[in-house]
Design a protein around this motif. Structure first.
Motif, short mmCIF file in Angstrom:
data_model
loop_
_atom_site.label_atom_id
_atom_site.label_comp_id
_atom_site.label_asym_id
_atom_site.label_seq_id
_atom_site.Cartn_x
_atom_site.Cartn_y
_atom_site.Cartn_z
N ALA A 1 47.94 36.80 49.35
CA ALA A 1 46.78 37.62 49.75
C ALA A 1 46.03 37.94 48.47
N ALA A 2 45.18 37.01 48.05
CA ALA A 2 44.60 37.04 46.71
C ALA A 2 43.82 38.32 46.43
N ILE A 3 42.96 38.75 47.36
CA ILE A 3 42.15 39.96 47.13
C ILE A 3 43.06 41.17 46.96
N ASP A 4 44.01 41.33 47.86
CA ASP A 4 44.92 42.48 47.80
C ASP A 4 45.68 42.50 46.47
N GLU A 5 46.17 41.34 46.07
CA GLU A 5 46.98 41.27 44.85
C GLU A 5 46.17 41.65 43.63
N LEU A 6 44.95 41.09 43.50
CA LEU A 6 44.16 41.36 42.30
C LEU A 6 43.64 42.79 42.29
N VAL A 7 43.24 43.32 43.44
CA VAL A 7 42.76 44.69 43.49
C VAL A 7 43.87 45.66 43.07
N ARG A 8 45.08 45.43 43.59
CA ARG A 8 46.21 46.29 43.19
C ARG A 8 46.49 46.18 41.70
N TYR A 9 46.40 44.97 41.18
CA TYR A 9 46.67 44.72 39.75
C TYR A 9 45.65 45.45 38.88
N LEU A 10 44.38 45.34 39.24
CA LEU A 10 43.33 46.01 38.46
C LEU A 10 43.46 47.53 38.55
N LYS A 11 43.80 48.03 39.73
CA LYS A 11 43.98 49.47 39.89
C LYS A 11 45.11 49.98 38.99
N LYS A 12 46.21 49.23 38.95
CA LYS A 12 47.34 49.65 38.12
C LYS A 12 46.97 49.59 36.64
N MET A 13 46.20 48.57 36.25
CA MET A 13 45.76 48.48 34.86
C MET A 13 44.94 49.71 34.49
N GLU B 1 35.66 34.46 49.73
CA GLU B 1 36.10 35.86 49.81
C GLU B 1 35.64 36.68 48.61
N LEU B 2 35.41 36.01 47.49
CA LEU B 2 34.98 36.73 46.29
C LEU B 2 33.72 37.54 46.57
N ILE B 3 32.80 36.96 47.34
CA ILE B 3 31.54 37.64 47.64
C ILE B 3 31.66 38.47 48.91
N SER B 4 32.30 37.91 49.94
CA SER B 4 32.39 38.64 51.21
C SER B 4 33.19 39.93 51.08
N GLU B 5 34.14 39.97 50.14
CA GLU B 5 34.98 41.16 49.95
C GLU B 5 34.64 41.87 48.63
N SER B 6 33.42 41.66 48.14
CA SER B 6 33.08 42.10 46.78
C SER B 6 33.23 43.61 46.58
N LEU B 7 32.87 44.41 47.58
CA LEU B 7 32.90 45.86 47.40
C LEU B 7 34.31 46.40 47.19
N ARG B 8 35.30 45.66 47.64
CA ARG B 8 36.68 46.14 47.50
C ARG B 8 37.09 46.25 46.03
N PHE B 9 36.48 45.42 45.18
CA PHE B 9 36.93 45.41 43.78
C PHE B 9 36.65 46.73 43.10
N SER B 10 35.55 47.39 43.42
CA SER B 10 35.28 48.69 42.83
C SER B 10 35.91 49.82 43.63
N ALA C 1 31.56 48.76 38.67
CA ALA C 1 30.94 47.43 38.68
C ALA C 1 30.17 47.17 37.40
N ALA C 2 29.87 48.21 36.63
CA ALA C 2 29.21 48.02 35.34
C ALA C 2 30.12 47.32 34.33
N GLY C 3 31.40 47.31 34.61
CA GLY C 3 32.35 46.65 33.71
C GLY C 3 33.10 45.52 34.35
N LEU C 4 32.72 45.15 35.57
CA LEU C 4 33.46 44.13 36.31
C LEU C 4 32.47 43.23 37.04
#
Length: 657
Positions: free
Chosen positions: A169-181, A201-210, A217-220
């Protein structure tokens, strides 16, 4: 020991010259393996492990040339099969120049999908290397993210592939990783982050990253791999994107601190406000209800106003929130253009994949309440409607027909409370005191992603109200109002099909009351920063372009003139993030091809296009900015070849009337 001046200067130069550290986490860019072969080619393991197959035979002959392997007949079948299904075989044979030059269709055809993938990866890696060249950058490629996210804090730039090998689950994994960082490193400043992917998914789920990683998003930056492969973006676009992220690191950090402190304050305020409400409990609530009822005030609005202010007070009184806001204020003030009057932004922060609807909703929530809309007037008895007029048509109620259209007119209820109280209480004979309800006329202006209207500063506008599934600005029609006895108005509303469709907040509605009473009033409290957005096409226009004809910025998806959005604030025009970068890169390529220009400052042009330009402003020599309004079909007549400027070039933004 005393340090010599020469030693200090040398040390300072060494620090200044220290390369930026870049970490690329991408299992393909770090080196393709046999797992990538089997993922691209079904059955590859079977025919390469079969030393009697023609594919294995040719593969081994290539291995003899590239890896010094002995003839197949002198090698054990198991040993040969192990090598032909190994990562070493992929690295030393399949990815070698010798393979590209000497392999035949016997091997190339069954491996066609992998070869295409390898070519794409090779191109992408070269562009990353070119974007971050040595000695200015030290770039490291790894196939997996470090187990401890805090290990990434020593880098200046992280380029992270979204989908790594074995990602479930690529989005879930990376979001959790960035949050922990972010959590493990707080309050240290994070590196600049670019997330790459070929997945939609990178674009369709874009808001999840912030929203889920709690990183600004100013740094990502989220960047499809196809953008880097695109010659219109490529190496220059990637490098400029990093430079912009690097300039924004301070802003991204301050935004992260503010959000962390503000969310923490919300949680604390929730507990404190809850304690207050429970201490008051039902007895105090009953008194509040009595007060609202006696004033004919809607209880929901009355109660919500009290509770929200209690909640807000606890947030406002949190010292860390105040400090975080001060730091944001200081950061944003530093971006102003020195000496500009009126104040202009000199360095605009990028907001990639900005959710325009979220921005409009923020303004709408400032303007209107979220309380439920009262029952339909048409369903109410005239006498009962008059008695309960304050609750059915509360102060600030917006009345409109069901079929609301752009340019139509609505009513905003602005009768003062004391007048309503006396008018809605029946006299002894069952009649009502002859007091009129007063309404301001407002003009309806529709708002959408592709049509965001501008308004004059003297206009009084309630912005972004959600009505019947659409979103509208309500602009006061100055000098016009409606006053009718309440029973007469109830009858009028039923005949005209008017019902309450929204409720302005009390302070906002009060501004409409004041402005109606005093036509010279200009209200600062409703002024919110929003600009007009136009649909436009962009052209370069100069004598040395082919035939002197205007050259359009094209849509890469269909090869037709691209329709983009340009923001206009007064006379100032500017483009949002990826559009301004795309235009700057396009200008650079076009000047190089047709004017031989090699010194055009792409970064400066990008910033100028992002911050804003007036008509005839110089973007960067020899390109000047121009805006024109005419039908797209009239391009040849409006921008005739015979009139093409020389030696300067115009960037012409064309919008239709």
């Amino acid at each position: 020991m005393t340090e010599e001046p020469g030693d200090a200067a040398a040390a300072e130069h060494a620090v200044a010259a220290a390369p930026k550290n870049v970490l690329v986490v991408d299992d393909e860019l770090a080196g393709l393996t046999f797992a990538h072969v089997t993922a691209s080619v079904a059955g590859a393991a079977a025919f390469l492990a079969d030393v009697n197959s023609p594919e294995a035979a040719e593969a081994w002959s290539l291995a003899m040339a590239t890896s010094g392997k002995p003839p197949l007949e002198k090698t054990g079948a198991d040993e040969a099969a192990d090598f032909l299904t190994s990562d070493d075989f992929v690295r030393d044979v399949l990815l070698s120049q010798h393979f590209r030059d000497h392999a035949t269709p016997v091997l190339k055809d069954p491996l066609a999908n992998f070869i295409a993938r390898a070519d794409s990866v090779r191109t992408l890696k070269q562009q990353v290397d070119d974007a971050f060249p040595s000695p200015d950058f030290a770039t490291t490629y790894v196939a997996e993210r470090p187990a401890a996210p805090a290990d990434l804090m020593g880098y200046d730039l992280l380029v992270l592939d979204l989908v790594l090998r074995d990602s479930a689950a690529a989005i879930d994994e990376l979001v959790r990783y960035l949050k922990k960082m972010g959590e493990d490193s707080y309050p240290r400043e994070l590196p600049c982050i670019v997330v790459l992917s070929g997945s939609p998914e990178l674009i369709s789920e874009s808001l999840r990253f912030s929203t889920e990683s709690n990183i600004s998003a100013a740094g990502l930056l989220l960047l499809p791999k196809s953008d880097i492969a695109d010659k219109e973006f490529g190496t220059a676009g990637l490098r400029l994107s990093y430079q912009q992220l690097d300039r924004q690191r301070g802003a991204a950090q301050r935004m992260r601190v503010f959000m962390r402190e503000w969310i923490g304050a919300l949680e604390s305020a929730r507990a404190k406000a809850s304690k207050t409400l429970w201490n008051l409990d039902a007895a105090a609530m009953q008194e509040i209800h009595l007060s609202a009822f006696m004033d004919n005030d809607p209880f929901d609005e009355h109660l919500n106003d009290l509770v929200v202010r209690e909640f807000l007070w606890h947030v406002e009184s949190t010292p860390l929130v105040g400090k975080a806001i001060e730091e944001l204020d200081d950061c944003f003030q530093k971006q102003f253009k020195p000496g500009s009057d009126p104040v202009l932004i000199g360095q605009r922060f990028i907001a990639p994949r900005l959710n325009a609807q979220a921005a409009r909703d923020l303004v709408a929530h400032f303007t209107a309440t979220g309380s439920s809309v009262p029952a339909s007037l048409s369903a109410s008895d005239a006498i009962e409607a008059a008695k309960g007029f304050n609750r059915i048509v509360p102060f600030g109620a917006v009345l409109a027909p069901a079929d609301l259209k752009n340019g139509a007119e609505c009513l905003v209820h602005i009768t003062q409370q004391c007048d309503l109280n006396s008018a809605t209480r029946p006299l002894k004979d069952g009649t009502f005191k002859p007091v009129s309800a007063i309404f301001a006329f407002v003009q309806v202006v529709e708002v959408s992603d592709r049509s965001i209207p501008d308004h004059k500063t003297e206009d009084l506008v309630a912005r972004g109200l959600s009505i019947n599934g659409g979103q509208y600005d309500l602009k006061l029609a100055r000098g016009r109002h409606l006053a009718m006895p309440i029973p007469s108005f109830v009858k009028h509303a039923k005949e005209q099909g008017l019902n309450v469709v929204a409720r302005l907040r009390h302070d906002v509605a009060n501004q409409f009351l004041v402005a109606t009473a005093n036509l010279m009033t200009r209200v600062a409290s409703l002024r919110t920063t929003r600009v007009e957005v136009l649909k436009a096409r962009v052209y370069l226009y100069g004598k040395q372009l082919p035939g002197g004809a205007p050259l359009a910025l094209l849509d890469p998806n269909n090869g037709q003139p691209a329709e983009i959005q340009v923001s206009r604030q007064g006379r100032l025009h500017y483009f949002r993030d990826e559009t301004s970068l795309r235009i700057a890169l396009w200008i650079t390529r076009t000047l190089g091809a047709h004017y031989g220009a090699t010194d055009f400052d792409t970064e400066r042009a990008w910033n100028s296009l992002s911050c804003g330009l007036n008509n005839n402003d110089l973007i960067n020599r020899p390109v000047h900015f121009a805006t024109k309004t005419f039908a797209f079909a009239d391009l040849a007549a409006q921008l005739a070849s015979a009139n093409a400027p020389d030696p300067k070039v115009q960037l012409v933004v064309v919008s239709e009337p």
